[in-house]
Write an enzyme that holds these catalytic residues in place. Structure first.
Site: not given
Ligand code: NAD
Length: 492
Positions: A294, A184, A260
């Site tokens: 990130c 997804k 992550e």
């Molecule tokens: P997000 O958490 O908003 O969304 C990520 C994914 O989760 C999307 O596909 C979204 O549709 C899905 N999602 C959202 N709510 C959900 C739920 N309740 N149940 C299941 N799926 C759900 O994150 P984002 O805004 O897409 O990405 C940015 C974030 O990701 C930042 O916090 C960044 O630091 C983090 N990030 C971390 C890493 C790492 O390796 N640690 C790498 C990249 C990004």
């Protein structure tokens, strides 16, 4: 070079049980450069997610589970070759969805997408398992050995900042270890996972091995997956608060989880650093991909003797960044991912001003006088003068911004850097060898860099502590997560 965005004006479909499927509901996929609609995306219903899980289970027990390691390896190499063969399509799709520059998409995002498949396809052939000879009272002894089995049906939920790179970072080891998956992608960046479905189809990956469902989190494909009884494991990259919601949702099924999550990464710059390297490296670590990696640094601590000089040098770097059209060769930074995210970043800029920050540069939305004014741009921003309690110093912004504070002693710098709910990455700039090791080892993070940033060896452990994640990915760590060792005990 980028000519045409695949499926522009069309519809991005789901891919379930080896077929491309369109449901009743769609949502718009928006280009953050100018706010235009790229295409529509078919949102998966709960029924379609059920069908995806069923087909993943059938493939696990059927063709994929029965394949030899070598057959799986060959197919995953074909997928990597397929991505390379459609390199321009992938670059164009990623650029349109994210607004990232051609340089970034063509040198990092897409090459790492195919590399992930090659690396993990090869690595799994060298995966070992434990074996023990066990003494028994009757003297005959026993032999214990472990057999690696796949975890099962794995839901892969990915964010928007490095869409193909981060999706394949999970998909490739999961598939290499013999699992079947339901991917997804983020609703903001649905395109490259869709192109990947086309590549998988062409490569002859059996139906059900790779399923793709589009949609959102709550009450949509994300939640349907994390609460689904037929899903054995959830591997997720995204915000810490989403990780927490997924953990709760997955609790009833006691699913295996790999997370992550977010970061609020610190950089420590000592007076004994190589000044130019530290400035250049820090400019990269703050502004790469518009601060939407990130691992980007949002908190800088600079030794007082070089504080003013450093702030001025970083200001020069920020002001020389070219913010603009992703296709221009000299563009350093495109827009942030969406208008919603731009508003969030700008709200943080405003909160910093209200908290009394000195705005060294930026702090606003740029004005271009053309179509980009309908896009989601923000200015690269440097702040000083805030307390460690200010919102923008504590919370992850995920934009092109840093706050710089002075420090006097090494102990103080370590304490400041570690004073965070997050623990993903840290960067230390010093030419003192002993200090480099001493300070790096004290960082409460998953990865600490010295005199560099974002230098990744994909075999190394990657992950976070505190709010930044659960578990490790990379090399054998990924394979270990996606494998379930079963112990066999034989009385001799
Ligand atoms: P997000 O958490 O908003 O969304 C990520 C994914 O989760 C999307 O596909 C979204 O549709 C899905 N999602 C959202 N709510 C959900 C739920 N309740 N149940 C299941 N799926 C759900 O994150 P984002 O805004 O897409 O990405 C940015 C974030 O990701 C930042 O916090 C960044 O630091 C983090 N990030 C971390 C890493 C790492 O390796 N640690 C790498 C990249 C990004």
């Amino acid at each position: 070079m980028v000519e045409k965005v695949p499926h522009a004006g069309g519809i991005l479909k789901n891919y379930v049980a080896g077929e491309f499927v369109v449901g009743d509901k769609t949502f718009a996929n928006i280009n953050p450069v100018d706010g235009s609609e790229i295409n529509k995306v078919s949102e998966a219903t709960a029924d379609l997610v059920n069908a995806a899980v069923e087909s993943a289970r059938a493939a696990l027990e059927g063709p994929w589970g029965k394949m030899t390691l070598d057959q799986r390896r060959a197919l995953l190499h074909k997928v990597a070759d397929g991505i390379d063969a459609r390199f321009d399509d992938f670059v164009a799709a990623e650029m349109a969805d994210t607004g990232k520059s051609y340089v970034q998409a063509s040198t990092i995002d897409i090459p790492r997408g195919s590399a992930n498949f090659r690396i993990f396809a090869d690595m799994v052939t060298g995966q070992s398992a434990e074996c023990f000879q066990t003494p028994t009272p009757d003297g005959r002894g026993a032999l214990n050995y472990a057999v690696n089995k796949p975890l099962g049906v794995v839901a892969v939920i990915a964010p928007w900042n490095l869409p193909l790179l981060l999706m394949t970072w999970k998909l490739a080891p999961a598939l290499a270890a013999g699992n079947t998956v339901i991917a997804k992608p983020s609703e903001e960046t649905p395109a490259t996972a869709t192109l990947l479905a086309e590549v998988m189809h062409e490569a002859g990956i059996p139906a059900g091995v790779y399923n793709l469902v589009h949609g959102f989190g709550p009450d949509s494909a994300g939640e349907f997956l994390t609460t689904h009884k037929g899903v054995d494991a959830v591997t997720f990259t995204g915000e810490s608060s989403t990780g927490s919601a997924i953990m709760k949702a997955a609790a009833d099924g006691v699913k295996a989880l790999s997370f992550e999550l977010g970061g609020k990464n610190a950089g420590i710059i000592f007076e004994d650093c190589d000044f130019e390297e530290a400035v250049n490296g820090t400019a990269r670590s703050v502004f790469t991909n518009g601060g939407q990696v990130c691992l980007c640094t949002e908190r800088l601590y600079v030794q007082r003797s070089i504080f003013d000089k450093f702030v001025n040098a970083l200001k020069d770097k920020a002001e020389n960044l070219k913010v603009g059209w992703p296709l221009d060769e000299d563009t350093d930074m495109g827009p942030v991912i969406s208008h919603k995210h731009r508003d969030k970043v700008v709200a943080y800029y405003e909160s910093a001003k209200e908290d009394g920050a000195t705005v060294i540069t930026g702090g606003d939305v740029p004005v271009f006088g053309d179509a980009r004014d309908h896009g989601a741009f923000v200015e690269p921003t440097i702040l000083t003068g805030l307390s460690e309690e200010a919102r923008i110093v504590k919370e992850e912004v995920f934009g092109p911004v840093c706050h710089i504070a002075p420090f006097d002693t090494e102990e103080e710098a370590v304490a400041l850097a570690n004073n965070s709910d997050y623990g993903l990455a840290a960067t230390v700039w010093t030419t003192n060898l002993q200090r480099a090791h001493r300070v790096a080892q004290q960082m409460e993070v998953g990865i600490a860099w010295v005199n560099t940033w974002y230098l990744r060896d994909l075999r190394t452990p990657f992950g976070g502590v505190k709010l930044s994640g659960v578990g490790r990915e990379g090399g054998v760590h990924s394979l270990n997560f996606y494998s379930e060792p079963t112990n066999i005990c034989i009385k001799l």
